[in-house]
Write an enzyme that holds these catalytic residues in place. Sequence first.
Site, PDB file in Angstrom:
ATOM      1  N   GLU A   1      -3.091   2.535  14.791  1.00  0.00           N
ATOM      2  CA  GLU A   1      -3.520   2.585  13.389  1.00  0.00           C
ATOM      3  C   GLU A   1      -3.124   1.329  12.625  1.00  0.00           C
ATOM      4  OE1 GLU A   1      -3.120   5.611   9.588  1.00  0.00           O
ATOM      5  OE2 GLU A   1      -1.333   5.062  10.722  1.00  0.00           O
TER       6      GLU A   1
ATOM      7  N   GLU B   1      -7.265   2.123   8.238  1.00  0.00           N
ATOM      8  CA  GLU B   1      -7.387   2.823   6.961  1.00  0.00           C
ATOM      9  C   GLU B   1      -7.495   1.830   5.819  1.00  0.00           C
ATOM     10  OE1 GLU B   1      -5.060   5.746   3.815  1.00  0.00           O
ATOM     11  OE2 GLU B   1      -4.326   5.641   5.879  1.00  0.00           O
TER      12      GLU B   1
ATOM     13  N   HIS C   1       1.513   0.054   4.829  1.00  0.00           N
ATOM     14  CA  HIS C   1       1.134   1.422   4.506  1.00  0.00           C
ATOM     15  C   HIS C   1       0.864   1.603   3.026  1.00  0.00           C
ATOM     16  CE1 HIS C   1       1.938   5.708   3.469  1.00  0.00           C
ATOM     17  NE2 HIS C   1       1.074   5.864   4.454  1.00  0.00           N
TER      18      HIS C   1
ATOM     19  N   HIS D   1       0.630   6.320  15.016  1.00  0.00           N
ATOM     20  CA  HIS D   1       0.690   6.286  13.561  1.00  0.00           C
ATOM     21  C   HIS D   1       1.566   5.126  13.088  1.00  0.00           C
ATOM     22  CE1 HIS D   1       2.379   7.936   9.648  1.00  0.00           C
ATOM     23  NE2 HIS D   1       1.081   7.915   9.422  1.00  0.00           N
TER      24      HIS D   1
ATOM     25  N   ASP E   1      -3.024   0.353   8.486  1.00  0.00           N
ATOM     26  CA  ASP E   1      -3.237   0.553   7.053  1.00  0.00           C
ATOM     27  C   ASP E   1      -3.410  -0.825   6.434  1.00  0.00           C
ATOM     28  OD1 ASP E   1      -2.892   3.368   7.078  1.00  0.00           O
ATOM     29  OD2 ASP E   1      -0.717   3.120   7.041  1.00  0.00           O
TER      30      ASP E   1
END
Length: 356
Positions: free
Chosen positions: A73, A179, A88, A46, A75
Site C-alpha cells: 500500500e 490511496e 499516511h 498496510h 498513501d
Amino acid sequence: MLVNKTIFHRLAGVGLFVTACALGPLGTSPVARAQDIQQEKVVIAHRGASGYLPEHTLAAKALAYGMRADYIEQDVVLSKDGVPVILHDIHLDTTTDVAARFPDRKREDGRYYAIDFTLAEIKSLNVTERFKTDSGKQVYENRFPMDFGMFKVPTLEEEIKMVRGLNHSTGRDVGIYTEIKDPAFHREEGVDISAAVIAVLEKWGYNNPDSNSFVQCFDWAETKRIRNELNYQGKLVQLLGENRWGPPEGTDYDYLKSEDGITEMARVVDGIGPWLPQVITGLSENGSAVVTPTLIAAQRAQLLVHPYTLRADQLPKWAGDMDIALKAIFDDAGIDGIFTDFPDQAVQYLARNPDA
C-alpha cells in the site's frame, strides 16, 4: 493468477520469508456469496510491513515484499512543489522530526502540513515509528524503537521503481495499492492530487483493468470523479469509514454500507475497503464469523472486499490470536483480502490453509 499457482507461491514464500528475516530486522446472517468460482485470497501490506519497521518507509516496503505480500500500500499526499509523496497523513508531525527541524513552519492549529514543504525539505526529515505529538511516545510501544529512526519519506515514483525493480529481479508480480489522501483538502490548497497521482500511475502502466494495482479513496465523490472525469481505467476501490469519524463532504457511509449504496458503488468501483467491524462483528457460539449485511450485499454484487486493518498487536476483541482472526476473515466470511501490518503472518496462514 490461478489459485493453484497462488498456493504454490505461498508455500514457497514461507522459506523466502525466513531468508528475508535472516538478512535484516525485520445482525447475524449466514455468508451468502455470489461468486461461482474460487477467489484468490490476497495479503495487502498496510503501509508496508509496518508492524516491524516504520510505516511507509522503503525499508518497510522491501520487508513486506520479502514476506510475500501480494500488494503493497501507498498513501499519497502532495508536497509544496506538487510531488506525490508517501505519507499516511496530510501532516508530517506524527512520523517525522519536522517540529525539531522546522519549528516555525507550523500552522495556526499547531500542525505541520506536507503541502507547506518542498520535496527537498521533506527529504531532509528523519522518519520514525508513529508517535503521539502531545506525549512524544510511540503509538505501538513494542514496534521499531523511535530512537532508531534513520529513514526518509519516499515519493510515489521511488516506491513504484523499487517494487518494479524487485519484480524484475525476483520474477514475481507484486502489485501496488495506492490511496489518494484527502482530495478535498488538497483542492482547497489549489492542487488536484487525484490528477497528479493518476499521471504517475499511468506513466508506469497502472492504468487498465489488467494492471496489478488498485486505487482507493474514502471520498465517494472523488472516487466517481476519478472514474468518470479523469477516466481512470484501472481497478478502483471505495474505502468505507463511519459517519462519526467526520466523512468527506457528500459522502454518507451509512448509505454506502446499505444494499442500495452497494448497488450504486458496483456501477463505479471494482471493490470496497471496509473497516473490519463493518463486515465481521464477532464470532458465533460455534466459533464462526458473524458477518454483516454489508458484506453479503457486496459479495452478491461481486465486489472485491478488502477490509482494514488487522494487527497482531491490536486484535479485534473477538479474536484471541491472528489465526482466529484470519480463519474468520478468509475461511468463514470468504473475504477476498486483508490489509495487515503483519503480512508475514497472513501469508503463512494462507500457506498452511490453502483452501481458505
